[in-house]
Design a protein around this motif. Structure first.
Motif, mmCIF file in Angstrom:
data_model
loop_
_atom_site.group_PDB
_atom_site.id
_atom_site.type_symbol
_atom_site.label_atom_id
_atom_site.label_comp_id
_atom_site.label_asym_id
_atom_site.label_seq_id
_atom_site.Cartn_x
_atom_site.Cartn_y
_atom_site.Cartn_z
ATOM 1 N N ILE A 108 94.186 -82.120 -31.255
ATOM 2 C CA ILE A 108 93.061 -82.694 -32.005
ATOM 3 C C ILE A 108 91.933 -81.686 -32.143
ATOM 4 N N ALA A 109 91.702 -80.894 -31.075
ATOM 5 C CA ALA A 109 90.630 -79.887 -31.127
ATOM 6 C C ALA A 109 90.930 -78.820 -32.180
ATOM 7 N N ILE A 110 92.168 -78.369 -32.265
ATOM 8 C CA ILE A 110 92.529 -77.346 -33.257
ATOM 9 C C ILE A 110 92.389 -77.907 -34.669
ATOM 10 N N ILE A 111 92.833 -79.141 -34.876
ATOM 11 C CA ILE A 111 92.684 -79.765 -36.208
ATOM 12 C C ILE A 111 91.212 -79.881 -36.576
ATOM 13 N N ALA A 112 90.373 -80.249 -35.601
ATOM 14 C CA ALA A 112 88.933 -80.371 -35.866
ATOM 15 C C ALA A 112 88.345 -79.032 -36.293
ATOM 16 N N ILE A 113 88.784 -77.944 -35.676
ATOM 17 C CA ILE A 113 88.278 -76.621 -36.057
ATOM 18 C C ILE A 113 88.736 -76.260 -37.466
ATOM 19 N N VAL A 114 90.003 -76.539 -37.759
ATOM 20 C CA VAL A 114 90.523 -76.258 -39.103
ATOM 21 C C VAL A 114 89.748 -77.031 -40.164
ATOM 22 N N TYR A 169 92.008 -88.406 -36.014
ATOM 23 C CA TYR A 169 91.061 -88.054 -34.954
ATOM 24 C C TYR A 169 90.471 -86.654 -35.190
ATOM 25 N N GLY A 170 91.346 -85.694 -35.461
ATOM 26 C CA GLY A 170 90.867 -84.336 -35.685
ATOM 27 C C GLY A 170 89.986 -84.231 -36.916
ATOM 28 N N PHE A 171 90.359 -84.943 -37.979
ATOM 29 C CA PHE A 171 89.563 -84.892 -39.203
ATOM 30 C C PHE A 171 88.190 -85.522 -39.000
ATOM 31 N N ALA A 172 88.134 -86.638 -38.300
ATOM 32 C CA ALA A 172 86.843 -87.300 -38.069
ATOM 33 C C ALA A 172 85.897 -86.402 -37.266
#
Length: 283
Positions: A153-159, A96-99
């Motif tokens: 998920i939001a933190i992974i998306a930022i990373v 989810y975060g990567f997408a």
């Protein structure tokens, strides 16, 4: 006449030999043929050294268990059903975060790289975000989004989005302006210009950012899953730390390492297929 012919005949092989030597010397600068399963060689050597040191009694079993002990622990956790559940939970969060990060990184890079107005509005903000440690945003995101799955998920998306944006934007900015002039001379439309020049020119940088983003998603996940989580590989490792189970911690680390290696290899494979028209040292 005979002497001239003999001299010419003798000189020809010498010239050919010299040219062949020059070609061989020039080809010797390249890395050479790609070795089969080359990226597995380094990890295999590390595991072999780990096993040898454990068998020789050079490692404290309580701190660094032997590889066979870690494998037995992994089998026990898999049979009990806890390891498959934790793996699926971690994969779902990372996916989810990567997408989200991938979509945001590409769209922002296109808006910033193809428009001066977009660059003025976006690039400085992203650079500011990059300068702030992403994991340092965790307390603020917990206040905003709560302690559940959303903030993870939001933190992974930022990373993920930051390296994808930076490398894609750099590739777009690095496209030779002569290609733009050629597109204008040929009368290409905006869509044709993006499809035929911008996308092929930005793909190499995009794939570099993609590889960094894939790795970053796993690095962020191992930290986030230790914050108010009830499942996942990070949660499993956090619980093992409380009980001094170093073998379980190593199981989690090895699973993360395998995921990172497999995902990076998958991106490399897609990159080679998509960019098969390029002739590079790696190919």
């Amino acid at each position: 006449m005979s002497a001239v012919t003999t001299t010419t005949t003798t000189a020809a092989p010498a010239a050919v030999a010299q040219e062949g030597h020059r070609v061989r010397r020039r080809r010797g600068l390249a890395p050479g043929r790609r070795l089969p399963a080359a990226r597995l060689t380094g990890p295999a050597v590390l595991v072999a050294l780990w096993a040898a040191a454990s068998a020789a009694g050079q490692l404290d079993p309580g701190a660094i268990p032997a590889p066979w002990t870690v494998l037995r622990t992994a089998g026990r956790l898999w049979t009990a059903g806890t390891l498959p559940t934790d793996i699926l939970t971690s994969l779902e969060r990372a996916a989810y975060g990567f997408a989200i990060g991938l979509t945001a990184g590409v769209l922002l890079a296109l808006a910033s790289g193809l428009s001066r107005v977009g660059e003025a509005l976006i690039d400085g903000t992203v650079q500011l975000n990059r300068a702030i440690p992403t994991l340092g945003l965790i307390p603020l995101f917990i206040l905003w989004l709560g302690i559940g799955e959303t903030f993870k998920i939001a933190i992974i998306a930022i990373v993920v989005y930051i390296p994808i944006y930076l490398n894609t934007h750099a590739a777009l900015s690095g496209i030779d302006s002569r290609y733009v002039e050629l597109a204008e001379v040929q009368g290409l439309s905006r869509l044709q210009f993006v499809r035929q020049i911008v996308v092929p020119g930005a793909l190499p940088g995009f794939f570099v950012g993609l590889r960094l983003g894939v790795t970053g998603s796993w690095l962020g996940l191992v930290v986030l899953e230790q914050i108010n989580a009830t499942s996942g590989l990070g949660y499993m490792m956090f619980q093992a730390q409380n009980y001094g189970q170093s073998d379980v911690i190593l199981v989690g680390l090895l699973v993360y390492g395998v995921f990172g290696l497999v995902s990076d290899s998958a991106v490399r494979l897609v990159e080679r297929r998509v960019l098969s028209w390029r002739r590079t040292l790696s190919s």
